[in-house]
Design a protein around this motif. Structure first.
Motif, PDB file in Angstrom:
ATOM      1  N   ARG A 424     136.875 -77.141  77.143  1.00 63.41           N
ATOM      2  CA  ARG A 424     135.613 -77.200  78.746  1.00 63.41           C
ATOM      3  C   ARG A 424     134.678 -75.953  78.233  1.00 63.41           C
ATOM      4  NH1 ARG A 424     138.059 -79.265  83.657  1.00 63.41           N
ATOM      5  NH2 ARG A 424     139.523 -81.071  83.733  1.00 63.41           N
ATOM      6  N   ARG A 425     135.287 -75.232  77.836  1.00 68.54           N
ATOM      7  CA  ARG A 425     134.288 -74.219  78.029  1.00 68.54           C
ATOM      8  C   ARG A 425     133.570 -73.778  77.070  1.00 68.54           C
ATOM      9  NH1 ARG A 425     138.846 -70.587  80.328  1.00 68.54           N
ATOM     10  NH2 ARG A 425     138.903 -70.338  82.303  1.00 68.54           N
ATOM     11  N   PHE A 426     133.876 -74.511  75.471  1.00 72.71           N
ATOM     12  CA  PHE A 426     133.679 -74.012  74.272  1.00 72.71           C
ATOM     13  C   PHE A 426     132.589 -74.830  73.982  1.00 72.71           C
ATOM     14  CE2 PHE A 426     133.081 -76.327  70.099  1.00 72.71           C
ATOM     15  CZ  PHE A 426     132.771 -75.565  69.291  1.00 72.71           C
ATOM     16  N   TRP A 427     133.131 -76.314  74.756  1.00 73.62           N
ATOM     17  CA  TRP A 427     131.572 -77.514  74.907  1.00 73.62           C
ATOM     18  C   TRP A 427     130.410 -77.436  75.722  1.00 73.62           C
ATOM     19  CZ3 TRP A 427     130.693 -79.791  70.296  1.00 73.62           C
ATOM     20  CH2 TRP A 427     131.477 -80.236  69.667  1.00 73.62           C
ATOM     21  N   ARG A 428     130.774 -76.278  76.907  1.00 77.00           N
ATOM     22  CA  ARG A 428     129.636 -75.829  78.017  1.00 77.00           C
ATOM     23  C   ARG A 428     128.793 -74.376  77.448  1.00 77.00           C
ATOM     24  NH1 ARG A 428     131.731 -74.176  83.738  1.00 77.00           N
ATOM     25  NH2 ARG A 428     132.219 -72.138  82.560  1.00 77.00           N
ATOM     26  N   ARG A 519     131.723 -86.636  76.626  1.00 75.17           N
ATOM     27  CA  ARG A 519     133.032 -87.021  76.627  1.00 75.17           C
ATOM     28  C   ARG A 519     133.289 -87.218  75.581  1.00 75.17           C
ATOM     29  NH1 ARG A 519     133.192 -92.498  79.341  1.00 75.17           N
ATOM     30  NH2 ARG A 519     130.883 -92.830  78.976  1.00 75.17           N
ATOM     31  N   ARG A 520     132.914 -87.674  74.548  1.00 75.07           N
ATOM     32  CA  ARG A 520     133.346 -88.070  72.929  1.00 75.07           C
ATOM     33  C   ARG A 520     134.339 -86.822  72.360  1.00 75.07           C
ATOM     34  NH1 ARG A 520     128.466 -91.838  72.948  1.00 75.07           N
ATOM     35  NH2 ARG A 520     127.662 -90.334  71.756  1.00 75.07           N
ATOM     36  N   ASN A 521     132.930 -85.619  72.760  1.00 75.65           N
ATOM     37  CA  ASN A 521     133.469 -84.843  71.651  1.00 75.65           C
ATOM     38  C   ASN A 521     134.806 -83.463  72.711  1.00 75.65           C
ATOM     39  OD1 ASN A 521     131.051 -84.685  70.021  1.00 75.65           O
ATOM     40  ND2 ASN A 521     129.860 -82.918  71.715  1.00 75.65           N
ATOM     41  N   LEU A 522     135.066 -83.583  74.051  1.00 73.31           N
ATOM     42  CA  LEU A 522     136.063 -83.225  74.456  1.00 73.31           C
ATOM     43  C   LEU A 522     137.287 -84.069  74.233  1.00 73.31           C
ATOM     44  CD1 LEU A 522     134.739 -83.370  78.204  1.00 73.31           C
ATOM     45  CD2 LEU A 522     135.194 -81.612  76.733  1.00 73.31           C
ATOM     46  N   LEU A 523     137.151 -85.270  73.332  1.00 71.73           N
ATOM     47  CA  LEU A 523     138.251 -86.519  73.785  1.00 71.73           C
ATOM     48  C   LEU A 523     138.638 -85.931  72.251  1.00 71.73           C
ATOM     49  CD1 LEU A 523     139.177 -89.258  75.483  1.00 71.73           C
ATOM     50  CD2 LEU A 523     140.088 -87.175  75.787  1.00 71.73           C
ATOM     51  N   VAL A 687     125.999 -80.909  54.341  1.00 73.50           N
ATOM     52  CA  VAL A 687     125.810 -81.824  55.024  1.00 73.50           C
ATOM     53  C   VAL A 687     125.351 -82.038  55.815  1.00 73.50           C
ATOM     54  CG1 VAL A 687     128.091 -84.088  54.009  1.00 73.50           C
ATOM     55  CG2 VAL A 687     127.980 -82.109  56.031  1.00 73.50           C
ATOM     56  N   TYR A 688     124.939 -82.770  56.629  1.00 72.15           N
ATOM     57  CA  TYR A 688     123.688 -82.534  58.316  1.00 72.15           C
ATOM     58  C   TYR A 688     124.679 -83.564  59.422  1.00 72.15           C
ATOM     59  CZ  TYR A 688     120.835 -83.488  62.219  1.00 72.15           C
ATOM     60  OH  TYR A 688     120.185 -83.797  63.836  1.00 72.15           O
ATOM     61  N   LEU A 689     124.779 -81.998  60.502  1.00 70.93           N
ATOM     62  CA  LEU A 689     125.418 -82.420  61.301  1.00 70.93           C
ATOM     63  C   LEU A 689     124.426 -82.367  62.770  1.00 70.93           C
ATOM     64  CD1 LEU A 689     127.923 -82.145  59.799  1.00 70.93           C
ATOM     65  CD2 LEU A 689     129.271 -80.962  62.117  1.00 70.93           C
ATOM     66  N   ALA A 690     124.412 -83.077  64.401  1.00 73.86           N
ATOM     67  CA  ALA A 690     123.546 -83.664  65.250  1.00 73.86           C
ATOM     68  C   ALA A 690     124.062 -82.037  66.190  1.00 73.86           C
ATOM     69  CB  ALA A 690     123.533 -85.028  65.431  1.00 73.86           C
ATOM     70  N   ARG A 691     122.912 -81.445  66.780  1.00 76.95           N
ATOM     71  CA  ARG A 691     123.798 -80.601  68.339  1.00 76.95           C
ATOM     72  C   ARG A 691     124.271 -81.100  69.005  1.00 76.95           C
ATOM     73  NH1 ARG A 691     121.796 -81.339  72.768  1.00 76.95           N
ATOM     74  NH2 ARG A 691     121.503 -78.690  72.827  1.00 76.95           N
ATOM     75  N   HIS A 692     125.886 -80.098  69.272  1.00 80.26           N
ATOM     76  CA  HIS A 692     127.003 -80.897  70.168  1.00 80.26           C
ATOM     77  C   HIS A 692     127.483 -81.909  69.563  1.00 80.26           C
ATOM     78  CE1 HIS A 692     125.137 -78.454  73.517  1.00 80.26           C
ATOM     79  NE2 HIS A 692     124.436 -77.886  72.239  1.00 80.26           N
ATOM     80  N   SER A 693     128.211 -81.955  68.570  1.00 80.10           N
ATOM     81  CA  SER A 693     129.006 -83.459  67.871  1.00 80.10           C
ATOM     82  C   SER A 693     130.203 -82.258  66.363  1.00 80.10           C
ATOM     83  CB  SER A 693     128.370 -83.741  67.034  1.00 80.10           C
ATOM     84  OG  SER A 693     127.634 -82.833  66.243  1.00 80.10           O
TER      85      SER A 693
END
Length: 703
Positions: A424-428, A519-523, A687-693
C-alpha cells in the motif's frame, strides 16, 4: 464458599438408569442403547447432567455422573437418543481469590458439545457473582441461569459423504478467498432468500459458480464455531458479526443453519469439494467468550476455571494476551487435548481442509513467552491427521513481544501484514517504496527463508476482514467507524490508504479512474508476488463498507457484500490476474529466489532492473525517491531439475509515465493495468509504461 446444592433443582426427576459408562470419548456420545457422558474437571466435587424438554425451556432431570477416572467424570444414561437437549452443572468451591469459580446454579455448556441450539439471553443471572454487590466477583449469585442459556444437543454427525475427496491443492496453486457466511450471502440476489446467511446458501449454485469462475481454490470462513453476541453490542442494537467470541469449539454456529442440523455444514463442505474448492476455518482457540473475572459463567469458568484459563498469581485475575479478557491455558494437557480433539473432529468428521489460527502467538506462549517449540505447535506438527492439512497462523497477539511474524515453524503459513502495509505504501508513493516492495515481491525471504520453509509460507494480502476493503483503501484517508458506537476510537488509525482528494463516494470521473487504477495495481502486485495470495470476499466486485475499517459488529448492509453494485469490469480483471498466475508457474514457486545461478551456463533466478535496463545500485536501493522497479523472474536455482518454465519480467511503476527497456529478447506484454482489456502484444527493446501502472511481460517461447 462451598455450596452443596444449587437452588431450583427439579423436585421430580425423570426415571433414568445411570450406569458408570466410559471416560472416553469426552462429550455426549450415542451408542444405540443410550448416551455416554464424559466431562473433564480436575477440581470439581460433583458433575451433573441436566436434561431438558425438546424446546429447551424446562429442566426435567438432573443426573449426577457416578464415576470418576482421574479427572474425567462419566456416566451412561440408558434410553437417551440423538436430539436430547442437555447442559451441565458442576459443584465445587467458589473461591475466586484462589482461581475457583464453581457455581452449580449456573447451567453450563459441554465443551465437547457437537451441537448447540438456542440463543444466549443476556441476564445478570448468567454471572457467578452478584452484579452490583460491594464484593464484586467475590460474591456468590444463587439464581438459576438455565432460562438464559442455549442448550447442548446430543448430535448424530453421521453423513453420507459419497465419494467426497479433499481437493488438497498444492500451495503453489492455492488462492484463498476470505469470507463471512452471512456477509457473502445475505444480499446476493441469486440465492434463495430462505438460505441467505446459512451454510446451504454459502454453497448454493450461484455462489459456487461465482467462486469457480473467479478461480479461487479455497474459501477461508470467518469463525463458524458456536459463538455469542457480546452484551455491550446487544445494548447498542448490534451483534457479533465476525464471530471471534467462541463458546463451543465442536459445534457449528446455529445462526448459520436453516434446519438446526449439523449436516448442513457437512453438505456445504461436500459441495465445495465437488467444485474443487477447499474449506479453511478461522478458529479461535486463544480465548473463549467468557471474558474476564466480571464476565459470565457459561462453560469453562464453571467447569474448572483453574485448568481452562491462564491465571495471574493466586488466580483471581486472568492473563489477557488476547484483548478479550482471558486466555485459554493450552499448557494444561486436558485443555490442549480439547483443542486437538476439536481440530481432528473438524477434519475427520466434518472434512475441512485447514485452519487459520486467530492470534496464534497466544497459543504458543509458555512461561518465557512465545515458544516456537511450544506444546501446541509441536502437537500439531506431529499429529498424523492435522499435519497434513493447511495450517495458517495469525502471527501476533496483544501481549508483550506478541508480534512474531516469520517465527512459526514448518508447515505453518503466516498472515503477512508487512506485505499489506508496504505494498500500500509503495503505491501511495511513500519514501523507500521500491526497496520495501522488492522484499515483498520475493515472498519476504528475510522473514521466512529458514528451517526448510517454502516461499509459499507468506500469506500475502492487500485487504482482509480486519481493516478497509480494497475499495475503501483507495477512497478513504480516515476510518468511519461511528456506527460501532465507540466514538470512532476502535479500528486501526494507520491504514496506508489514500482518497485521491475526495473522501468517500464521488462522481468525479478523474478520481474514479485514479481509484480504479490503484485497485488494479494493488491486486496485480499481490498476484505477481511469490507467496500464497489471499483476497477479501467482495473486493473482486468493488464492495465498500463506507469507510468502516472494523465492521465486527455490522451484521447489516455495512458488513454484507453489495452484489447489486458489482463492478463487472474489475471482476473480469481479477479473474484474469488469477488465470495469469496459474499460466506462469514462476510466479508461485516453492523455493526462494536469491539471484543465484544454477551452474555457469544459466542466468540467475532473478534480476532487478531499472527503467533504463541497468541493474540497480546500492544508491538506488537507498534512494527514498525511487518509485519504480522491474524484476526478471526465472525458475529457482535451488530447484533440482528445471522444467524450463517461461520467464517473466514485471515492472512496477509508482512514478510518472516512462520508457522501460526490456531484457534482451522477444517478449509478450500479457498485462498492463493502465489498459486492462488489452490483448497480449509482442514487443522488444524499449516500451512505454503509463504513470502508476504495472506491466507483466512473458518471454516468447522461441527465446
Amino acid at each position: 464458599m462451598n455450596p452443596t446444592r444449587a437452588k431450583g433443582a427439579p423436585t421430580r426427576l425423570a426415571h433414568r438408569s445411570v450406569a458408570g459408562g466410559q471416560p472416553w470419548p469426552l462429550g455426549a456420545t450415542f451408542d444405540g442403547a443410550g448416551v455416554n457422558f464424559a466431562v473433564f474437571s480436575a477440581h470439581a466435587a460433583r458433575v451433573e447432567v441436566c436434561l431438558f424438554t425438546d424446546d429447551g425451556r424446562r429442566e426435567i432431570a438432573r443426573l449426577a455422573l457416578p464415576e470418576r477416572d482421574g479427572d474425567i467424570w462419566h456416566g451412561h444414561v440408558e434410553g437417551l437418543t440423538p436430539g436430547t437437549r442437555y447442559g451441565l452443572r458442576v459443584h465445587g468451591p467458589y473461591d475466586p481469590e484462589n482461581g475457583q469459580r464453581f457455581n452449580a446454579n449456573k447451567l453450563l455448556l459441554d465443551p465437547y458439545a457437537r451441537q448447540i441450539v438456542g440463543r444466549l439471553k443476556w441476564s445478570d443471572a448468567l454471572m457467578g457473582y452478584r452484579v452490583g454487590g460491594a464484593a464484586g466477583d467475590l460474591s456468590f449469585d444463587t439464581r438459576d441461569s438455565a432460562f438464559a442459556m442455549p442448550k447442548c444437543v446430543v448430535a448424530d454427525a453421521s453423513f453420507d459423504w459419497g465419494d467426497d475427496r479433499p481437493p488438497r491443492h498444492d500451495l503453489r496453486g492455492t488462492v484463498i478467498y476470505e469470507a463471512n457466511v452471512r456477509g457473502l450471502t445475505m444480499a446476493h440476489p441469486g440465492i434463495d432468500p430462505s438460505l441467505r446467511g446459512t451454510f446451504l446458501g454459502m454453497s448454493s449454485e450461484p455462489m459456487i459458480d461465482h467462486l469457480t469462475r473467479l478461480g479461487v481454490t479455497a474459501v477461508q470462513l470467518l469463525p463458524i464455531q458456536s459463538f455469542l453476541n457480546d452484551r455491550f453490542l446487544e445494548v447498542r442494537g448490534l451483534r457479533n458479526y465476525w464471530g471471534y467470541q467462541t463458546i463451543g469449539f465442536f459445534a457449528p454456529e446455529p445462526r448459520y443453519m436453516s434446519h438446526e442440523a449439523v449436516w448442513e455444514f457437512q453438505a456445504m463442505v461436500r459441495r465445495f469439494h465437488a467444485a474443487g474448492i477447499e474449506v479453511i476455518l478461522d478458529v479461535v482457540y486463544n480465548h473463549s467468550g467468557e471474558a474476564d473475572q466480571l464476565g459470565p459463567t457459561l462453560s469453562f469458568r464453571g467447569i474448572d476455571n483453574r485448568s481452562y484459563y491462564k491465571l495471574i498469581g493466586s488466580g483471581r485475575d486472568y492473563e489477557n494476551f488476547t484483548g478479550t479478557g482471558n486466555t485459554l491455558n493450552l499448557d494444561h494437557p486436558m485443555v490442549l487435548r480439547m483443542v486437538m480433539d476439536s481440530l481432528r473432529y473438524w477434519v475427520e468428521v466434518m472434512h475441512v481442509d485447514g485452519f487459520r489460527f486467530d492470534l496464534a502467538s497466544a497459543l504458543a506462549r509458555g512461561p518465557e513467552g512465545f515458544e516456537p517449540e511450544s506444546a501446541f505447535l509441536d502437537a500439531l506438527r506431529q499429529d498424523p491427521v492435522l499435519s497434513r492439512v493447511k495450517l495458517i497462523a495469525e502471527p501476533w497477539d496483544v501481549g508483550p513481544d506478541g508480534y512474531r511474524l516469520g517465527r512459526f515453524p514448518y508447515p505453518f503459513l503466516e498472515w503477512n501484514d508487512k506485505f499489506r502495509d508496504e505494498v500500500r505504501r509503495f503505491w501511495r508513493g511513500d519514501p523507500y517504496g521500491a526497496a520495501h516492495l522488492a522484499k515483498r515481491l520475493l515472498g519476504s525471504a528475510e522473514l521466512f527463508d529458514h528451517g526448510g520453509r517454502a516461499a509459499v509460507s507468506s500469506v500475502n494480502f492487500i485487504a482482509c476482514h480486519d481493516g478497509f476493503t480494497l475499495s475503501d483503501v483507495v477512497s478513504y484517508s480516515h476510518k468511519r467507524n461511528e456506527a460501532n458506537g465507540e466514538d470512532n476510537r476502535d479500528g486501526h488509525n494507520e491504514n496506508q490508504s489514500e482518497n485521491f482528494g475526495i473522501e468517500g463516494p464521488t462522481d468525479d470521473a478523474d478520481v474514479i479512474a485514479a481509484r480504479d487504477l490503484r485497485r488494479r495495481n494493488l491486486l496485480a502486485t499481490l498476484f505477481l508476488s511469490q507467496g500464497t495470495p489471499m483476497i477479501l470476499g467482495g473486493d473482486e466486485v468493488g464492495n465498500s463498507q463506507s469507510g468502516n475499517n472494523n465492521a465486527y459488529a455490522q451484521d447489516n448492509e455495512t458488513g454484507w457484500i453489495d452484489w447489486s453494485g458489482a463492478d463487472d469490469g474489475f471482476l473480469r480483471f481479477v479473474r484474469r490476474l488469477i488465470a495469469l498466475r496459474r499460466a506462469y508457474p514462476v510466479l508461485s514457486q516453492r523455493r526462494f529466489l536469491h539471484g543465484q545461478r544454477r551452474g555457469e551456463d544459466h542466468p540467475p533466478d532473478l534480476e532487478w532492473r531499472r527503467a533504463d535496463g541497468a541493474t540497480p545500485t546500492d544508491d538506488d536501493w537507498q534512494n527514498a525517491d525511487w518509485h519504480s522497479v522491474g524484476v526478471i523472474i526465472r525458475e529457482s536455482s535451488e530447484k533440482a531439475l528445471p522444467k524450463h518454465e517461461t520467464d517473466v519480467f514485471a515492472f512496477f511503476n509508482a512514478a510518472g509515465e516512462t520508457s522501460v527497456w526490456l531484457p534482451k529478447g522477444r517478449w509478450f506484454r500479457v498485462l498492463d493495468t493502465a489498459d486492462p482489456d488489452a490483448m497480449p502484444q509482442a514487443c522488444e527493446g524499449e516500451v512505454y509504461l503509463a504513470r502508476h501502472s504495472v506491466a507483466l511481460f512473458a518471454r516468447d517461447d522461441g527465446r
